[in-house]
Scaffold this active site. Structure first.
Site, mmCIF file in Angstrom:
data_model
loop_
_atom_site.group_PDB
_atom_site.id
_atom_site.type_symbol
_atom_site.label_atom_id
_atom_site.label_comp_id
_atom_site.label_asym_id
_atom_site.label_seq_id
_atom_site.Cartn_x
_atom_site.Cartn_y
_atom_site.Cartn_z
ATOM 1 N N SER A 217 0.862 -1.193 0.000
ATOM 2 C CA SER A 217 0.000 0.000 0.000
ATOM 3 C C SER A 217 0.889 1.231 0.000
ATOM 4 O O SER A 217 2.078 1.155 0.325
ATOM 5 C CB SER A 217 -0.852 -0.001 1.278
ATOM 6 O OG SER A 217 -1.533 1.225 1.457
ATOM 7 N N TYR B 44 -2.407 -0.989 10.509
ATOM 8 C CA TYR B 44 -2.415 -1.154 9.043
ATOM 9 C C TYR B 44 -1.105 -0.655 8.447
ATOM 10 O O TYR B 44 -0.451 -1.340 7.659
ATOM 11 C CB TYR B 44 -3.609 -0.393 8.455
ATOM 12 C CG TYR B 44 -3.811 -0.628 6.973
ATOM 13 C CD1 TYR B 44 -4.486 -1.757 6.510
ATOM 14 C CD2 TYR B 44 -3.331 0.279 6.021
ATOM 15 C CE1 TYR B 44 -4.669 -1.983 5.148
ATOM 16 C CE2 TYR B 44 -3.519 0.064 4.666
ATOM 17 C CZ TYR B 44 -4.192 -1.060 4.239
ATOM 18 O OH TYR B 44 -4.363 -1.281 2.885
#
Ligand code: NAD
Length: 278
Positions: free
Chosen positions: A160, A173
């Site tokens: 990401s 995350y």
């Protein structure tokens, strides 16, 4: 004949409609690979709620799309948090399709988002377990098959933008995705002599099922009047003036699996329209 004809690919978390996994598995199949669509299939606990997972009927529908388009696809449920389940997935690829050449660690959760001072021990472990431990288990199981077959291979993690930059309400995350950078770098060093490349693809925001949840959540966090306003502001700060699409990530993954990318390993490649500069 496609550029990946003769290859066998596994994509974890590829059983949810509109997801990056669906786009990746369809792209790899479109390029000729025999693909294994894998997902958790049903809710297992609070970290995998019914409305945020790839269910068995969705997995079946994605497989049918691929077969209807002339591709080869099989299904295998797998919880990436479970070592045995992940190894059974690698076994399935070899027993069903005769090889394992490409493994994409795509399964991930991004809907446990809270301000730092509200994050619990369970929240932290739940995210790390899927996003980082799951990718390690996948890398471990895939590498075992690829090394013993002696034909090289490709491992790609869907990391990401949060693998490169910090984001609010996303401690676990962001840490899990930064962890994938280290995982790919260290695995690439050991697996390079076996002609196995290990890379990350780092997308910015994509409105998948998970992305739609994030739109709602972060629109409120930043005080936007609406989700549309939130997305408009996002669009305006991205140099290429749009958020990502599932196909953008799928294109990058597919390219990393071709011979053209044979000398590229240990990389974390942004697919962010220029938003992520690092
Ligand atoms: N959508 C975005 O903006 C975005 C941006 C960058 C990176 N990513 C990453 O891309 C990947 C795919 O996300 P997405 O946006 O397509 O969301 P998605 O929800 O469509 O896909 C995630 C998949 O992971 C599966 N999954 C969750 N827990 C699992 C488990 N324990 N075992 C097996 N499968 C499990 C889900 O069932 C789901 O099918 C994730 O790793 C996510 O972090 C997404």
């Amino acid at each position: 004949m496609g550029v990946l004809t003769g290859k066998v690919a596994v994509v974890t978390g590829s059983g949810r409609r509109k997801g990056l996994g669906e786009a990746i598995v369809k792209r790899l199949a479109g390029d000729g690979a025999a693909v294994v669509i894998s997902d958790i299939g049903q809710s297992a606990d609070a970290a995998t709620p019914d409305d945020m997972i790839g269910a068995t009927d969705e997995m079946n529908a994605i497989a049918q799309d691929i077969r209807d388009a002339g591709g080869t696809a099989s299904l295998k449920t797998c919880d990436v948090r479970n070592w045995k389940s992940v190894h059974a997935l690698a076994d399935h690829a070899v027993s069903e399709h005769g090889a394992l050449d490409i493994w994409v660690n795509n399964a991930g959760i991004g809907y446990i988002m809270k301000p730092l001072l509200e994050v619990t021990e369970d929240d932290w472990r739940a995210v790390i377990d899927v996003n980082l431990t799951g990718a390690f288990f996948g890398t471990r199981a895939a590498a075992e098959k690829m090394v013993s077959a002696g034909k090289g291979g490709r491992i790609v993690n869907i990391a990401s933008q949060a693998a490169k930059s910090g984001f609010p309400h996303a401690q676990a995350y962001t840490s899990s995705k930064h962890g994938l950078v280290g995982l790919a770098r260290s695995a690439a060093v050991e697996l390079g002599p076996h002609n196995i490349t290990v890379n990350n693809v780092c997308p910015n925001h994509v409105t998948t099922g998970l992305g739609a949840w994030q739109n709602e959540y972060f629109a409120k966090v930043v005080g936007a009047d609406s989700v549309e306003d939130y997305l408009e502001a996002m669009k305006n700060r991205i140099p290429l003036r749009r958020p990502g699409l599932p196909e953008d990530t799928a294109n990058a993954v597919a390219w990393l699996c071709t011979d053209q990318a044979q000398y590229i390993t240990a990389e974390s490649m942004n697919v962010s329209g220029g938003e992520e500069p690092h």
